[in-house]
Enzyme design. Structure first.
Site, PDB file in Angstrom:
ATOM      1  N   ARG A 190       0.826  -1.232   0.000  1.00  0.00           N
ATOM      2  CA  ARG A 190       0.000   0.000   0.000  1.00  0.00           C
ATOM      3  C   ARG A 190       0.850   1.269   0.000  1.00  0.00           C
ATOM      4  O   ARG A 190       0.394   2.329   0.432  1.00  0.00           O
ATOM      5  CB  ARG A 190      -0.961   0.027   1.183  1.00  0.00           C
ATOM      6  CG  ARG A 190      -1.954  -1.116   1.171  1.00  0.00           C
ATOM      7  CD  ARG A 190      -3.151  -0.808   2.032  1.00  0.00           C
ATOM      8  NE  ARG A 190      -4.060  -1.931   2.058  1.00  0.00           N
ATOM      9  CZ  ARG A 190      -3.988  -2.923   2.931  1.00  0.00           C
ATOM     10  NH1 ARG A 190      -3.066  -2.902   3.873  1.00  0.00           N
ATOM     11  NH2 ARG A 190      -4.847  -3.908   2.885  1.00  0.00           N
TER      12      ARG A 190
ATOM     13  N   LYS B 242       2.718  11.671 -11.178  1.00  0.00           N
ATOM     14  CA  LYS B 242       1.816  10.860 -12.007  1.00  0.00           C
ATOM     15  C   LYS B 242       2.504   9.537 -12.341  1.00  0.00           C
ATOM     16  O   LYS B 242       3.641   9.536 -12.816  1.00  0.00           O
ATOM     17  CB  LYS B 242       1.455  11.587 -13.298  1.00  0.00           C
ATOM     18  CG  LYS B 242       0.371  12.628 -13.112  1.00  0.00           C
ATOM     19  CD  LYS B 242      -0.105  13.146 -14.460  1.00  0.00           C
ATOM     20  CE  LYS B 242      -1.215  14.172 -14.288  1.00  0.00           C
ATOM     21  NZ  LYS B 242      -1.621  14.775 -15.574  1.00  0.00           N
TER      22      LYS B 242
ATOM     23  N   GLU C 153       8.833  19.623 -24.634  1.00  0.00           N
ATOM     24  CA  GLU C 153       8.184  19.800 -23.320  1.00  0.00           C
ATOM     25  C   GLU C 153       8.778  20.995 -22.573  1.00  0.00           C
ATOM     26  O   GLU C 153       8.102  21.605 -21.747  1.00  0.00           O
ATOM     27  CB  GLU C 153       8.311  18.527 -22.469  1.00  0.00           C
ATOM     28  CG  GLU C 153       7.518  17.331 -22.977  1.00  0.00           C
ATOM     29  CD  GLU C 153       6.017  17.356 -22.634  1.00  0.00           C
ATOM     30  OE1 GLU C 153       5.540  18.347 -22.043  1.00  0.00           O
ATOM     31  OE2 GLU C 153       5.332  16.375 -22.986  1.00  0.00           O
TER      32      GLU C 153
ATOM     33  N   LYS D 220       6.748  23.752 -13.691  1.00  0.00           N
ATOM     34  CA  LYS D 220       5.818  22.643 -13.413  1.00  0.00           C
ATOM     35  C   LYS D 220       5.566  22.519 -11.910  1.00  0.00           C
ATOM     36  O   LYS D 220       4.442  22.244 -11.477  1.00  0.00           O
ATOM     37  CB  LYS D 220       6.368  21.327 -13.983  1.00  0.00           C
ATOM     38  CG  LYS D 220       5.454  20.155 -13.683  1.00  0.00           C
ATOM     39  CD  LYS D 220       5.743  18.906 -14.485  1.00  0.00           C
ATOM     40  CE  LYS D 220       4.699  17.841 -14.106  1.00  0.00           C
ATOM     41  NZ  LYS D 220       4.828  16.614 -14.850  1.00  0.00           N
TER      42      LYS D 220
ATOM     43  N   GLU E  87      -4.928  17.590 -10.246  1.00  0.00           N
ATOM     44  CA  GLU E  87      -5.478  18.034 -11.537  1.00  0.00           C
ATOM     45  C   GLU E  87      -6.986  18.289 -11.483  1.00  0.00           C
ATOM     46  O   GLU E  87      -7.757  17.828 -12.320  1.00  0.00           O
ATOM     47  CB  GLU E  87      -5.133  17.028 -12.650  1.00  0.00           C
ATOM     48  CG  GLU E  87      -5.236  17.668 -14.030  1.00  0.00           C
ATOM     49  CD  GLU E  87      -4.592  16.837 -15.142  1.00  0.00           C
ATOM     50  OE1 GLU E  87      -3.434  16.423 -14.984  1.00  0.00           O
ATOM     51  OE2 GLU E  87      -5.262  16.649 -16.161  1.00  0.00           O
TER      52      GLU E  87
ATOM     53  N   ARG F 170      -3.640  22.241 -13.195  1.00  0.00           N
ATOM     54  CA  ARG F 170      -2.635  21.282 -13.671  1.00  0.00           C
ATOM     55  C   ARG F 170      -2.933  20.853 -15.108  1.00  0.00           C
ATOM     56  O   ARG F 170      -2.028  20.468 -15.851  1.00  0.00           O
ATOM     57  CB  ARG F 170      -2.551  20.069 -12.732  1.00  0.00           C
ATOM     58  CG  ARG F 170      -1.423  19.123 -13.123  1.00  0.00           C
ATOM     59  CD  ARG F 170      -1.039  18.135 -12.051  1.00  0.00           C
ATOM     60  NE  ARG F 170       0.016  17.262 -12.538  1.00  0.00           N
ATOM     61  CZ  ARG F 170       0.672  16.375 -11.804  1.00  0.00           C
ATOM     62  NH1 ARG F 170       0.377  16.258 -10.524  1.00  0.00           N
ATOM     63  NH2 ARG F 170       1.623  15.633 -12.328  1.00  0.00           N
TER      64      ARG F 170
ATOM     65  N   ASN G 180      -1.231  20.201 -20.126  1.00  0.00           N
ATOM     66  CA  ASN G 180      -1.614  19.407 -21.295  1.00  0.00           C
ATOM     67  C   ASN G 180      -1.752  20.263 -22.562  1.00  0.00           C
ATOM     68  O   ASN G 180      -2.327  19.796 -23.551  1.00  0.00           O
ATOM     69  CB  ASN G 180      -2.923  18.660 -21.022  1.00  0.00           C
ATOM     70  CG  ASN G 180      -2.745  17.627 -19.924  1.00  0.00           C
ATOM     71  OD1 ASN G 180      -1.727  16.936 -19.873  1.00  0.00           O
ATOM     72  ND2 ASN G 180      -3.707  17.542 -19.021  1.00  0.00           N
TER      73      ASN G 180
ATOM     74  N   HIS H  77      -1.499  18.639 -25.861  1.00  0.00           N
ATOM     75  CA  HIS H  77      -1.488  17.192 -25.644  1.00  0.00           C
ATOM     76  C   HIS H  77      -2.746  16.487 -26.159  1.00  0.00           C
ATOM     77  O   HIS H  77      -2.708  15.283 -26.394  1.00  0.00           O
ATOM     78  CB  HIS H  77      -1.274  16.871 -24.164  1.00  0.00           C
ATOM     79  CG  HIS H  77       0.177  16.930 -23.772  1.00  0.00           C
ATOM     80  ND1 HIS H  77       0.938  18.078 -23.911  1.00  0.00           N
ATOM     81  CD2 HIS H  77       1.015  15.991 -23.265  1.00  0.00           C
ATOM     82  CE1 HIS H  77       2.164  17.832 -23.495  1.00  0.00           C
ATOM     83  NE2 HIS H  77       2.248  16.582 -23.098  1.00  0.00           N
TER      84      HIS H  77
ATOM     85  N   HIS I 275      -1.887  13.320 -28.169  1.00  0.00           N
ATOM     86  CA  HIS I 275      -2.299  11.948 -27.846  1.00  0.00           C
ATOM     87  C   HIS I 275      -3.028  11.311 -29.028  1.00  0.00           C
ATOM     88  O   HIS I 275      -2.861  10.115 -29.303  1.00  0.00           O
ATOM     89  CB  HIS I 275      -3.190  11.940 -26.599  1.00  0.00           C
ATOM     90  CG  HIS I 275      -2.435  12.290 -25.344  1.00  0.00           C
ATOM     91  ND1 HIS I 275      -3.033  12.816 -24.224  1.00  0.00           N
ATOM     92  CD2 HIS I 275      -1.111  12.191 -25.050  1.00  0.00           C
ATOM     93  CE1 HIS I 275      -2.099  13.023 -23.293  1.00  0.00           C
ATOM     94  NE2 HIS I 275      -0.942  12.650 -23.771  1.00  0.00           N
TER      95      HIS I 275
ATOM     96  N   HIS J  45       6.672  10.650 -28.494  1.00  0.00           N
ATOM     97  CA  HIS J  45       5.775  11.529 -27.731  1.00  0.00           C
ATOM     98  C   HIS J  45       6.148  13.006 -27.896  1.00  0.00           C
ATOM     99  O   HIS J  45       5.290  13.851 -28.154  1.00  0.00           O
ATOM    100  CB  HIS J  45       5.788  11.121 -26.250  1.00  0.00           C
ATOM    101  CG  HIS J  45       4.944  12.011 -25.385  1.00  0.00           C
ATOM    102  ND1 HIS J  45       3.569  12.076 -25.513  1.00  0.00           N
ATOM    103  CD2 HIS J  45       5.278  12.892 -24.406  1.00  0.00           C
ATOM    104  CE1 HIS J  45       3.092  12.965 -24.639  1.00  0.00           C
ATOM    105  NE2 HIS J  45       4.106  13.458 -23.955  1.00  0.00           N
TER     106      HIS J  45
END
Ligand code: GLY
Length: 369
Positions: free
Chosen positions: A122, A144, A186, A228, A238, A242, A246, A249, A253, A267
């Site tokens: 956990r 993330k 980025e 960031k 988010e 946040r 993106n 993005h 994506h 990417h």
């Protein structure tokens, strides 16, 4: 070396060190976070031979017991199967809560390791040592973690903050020019979202960054991470701002999914195209100026990044398919298409309920132009 960047998240706060020689100092920097004195390093077959020995020698000098698990390189490793394998490998090694997991690799290793660390017992503490420019400025910071499923990339994961990030700039020497450009996309994104001065700095210094001039690279990485950091501090989970990270993005994506997640389109290349597209789309909607859109496109091209959908690796692209992929993006809330749009260079905002019809005609124009 400059002071570390502090990510201020209360009990989950941590430092991000950026600079040269960090791998050799990793043991002393990591030791305070390894309560049991035992460290499990996770890496891949490309990175482990290059940087594993320096890291493990440093861990040994700091008196830390350590072992290393080496996985296959590539996006396919970010899978449920590899997550299970990694969790069970850690459990079979007798991992306990006071042990520390260290991710030594790019975004794939960082995302997978962070998720495994979050799940095993956990939650075990972990450290990120990102070895690509892209993962240094993006995925290693902010917590993330994820694996991919057939339904899409990064759809199963959690926010599990690392205890420390070591962005070692010496590792950039072994990156290809293509990987440097991917990371650069980025970096420049930070300026486009919220720091026009940094974008101007990028315009003047892109060649120095891509040539890996130490001072320029360190400034670019530090500025992008600090940018960031402030966003993650304000909105760790988010719920709001946040999502600004993106920018470009939603297009990116969709382009990656269309191209098939292989080496045809990486990417960072998809992000660069996405940034150019989102500025052009915003200009067409009258939200930002055409001058800004032209300037962004010119800068990305100057960095050697493709911005034209007709010549982008992975072409030909289909407008209807791209739109369907954009609508299926995980940032779409209850069927609405959400886009991060620029008002200008350095001023992005979240636009809910983007109009699919105008997006489709925009995509068609850009494919057929
Ligand atoms: N890569 C975007 C984020 O960390 O939120």
């Amino acid at each position: 070396m400059s002071n570390p960047i502090r990510i201020d998240l209360g009990p989950r706060s941590y430092d991000v060190h950026v600079g040269s020689g960090l791998l050799a100092r990793a043991g002393e920097l990591i030791a305070p976070h390894a309560r049991s004195g035992r460290v499990f390093v996770i890496s891949d077959e490309n990175v482990a031979p290059l940087y594993g020995p320096t890291l493990t020698a440093s861990l040994a000098r700091a008196g830390l017991r350590h072992s290393m698990t080496v996985l296959a390189p590539g996006e396919a490793t970010k899978s449920f199967a590899q997550l299970e394998y990694l969790c069970r490998t850690l459990l079979r090694s007798g991992i306990v809560r006071g042990d520390l997991v260290v991710a030594l690799g790019g975004g794939v290793i960082g995302d997978l390791t962070g998720l495994a660390a979050g799940l095993v017992m956990r939650g075990i503490d972990y450290v990120q040592i990102p070895t690509t420019l892209l993962s240094q400025v993006d995925s290693s910071v902010g917590g993330k973690t994820a694996v991919d499923t057939p339904e899409g990339k990064n759809l199963v994961g959690m926010i599990h903050q690392p205890r420390l990030v070591l962005a070692e700039t010496d590792v950039l020497a072994t990156l290809s020019a293509r990987e440097m450009r991917c990371g650069y996309a980025e970096i420049v994104k930070a300026g486009l979202i919220g720091d026009a001065d940094f974008f101007h700095w990028c315009e003047a210094n892109v060649a120095r960054v891509l040539a890996r001039e130490p001072e320029a690279v360190a400034h670019a990485i530090t500025t992008a991470i600090a940018f960031k950091a402030r966003i993650v501090e304000a909105d760790e989970r988010e719920a709001g701002q946040r999502a600004l990270l993106n920018l470009g993005h939603t297009f990116a994506h969709a382009l990656e999914a269309h191209a098939g997640y292989d080496d045809a389109l990486l990417h960072g290349e998809a992000v660069a195209a996405g940034l150019a597209l989102v500025f052009s789309h915003a200009a067409q909607l009258g939200v930002c100026s055409h001058n800004d859109a032209i300037r962004v496109r010119a800068h990305l091209e100057n960095a050697g990044l493709h911005t034209d959908l007709r010549t982008l690796p992975g072409a030909p692209y289909d407008a209807e398919k791209l739109l369907a992929l954009m609508a299926g993006d995980k940032k779409a809330e209850a069927g609405a298409l959400t886009l991060v749009l620029p008002r200008s260079i350095g001023q992005a905002f979240v636009h809910k309920n983007a109009d699919p019809a105008s997006l489709l005609s925009f995509l068609k124009e850009n494919i057929a132009e």
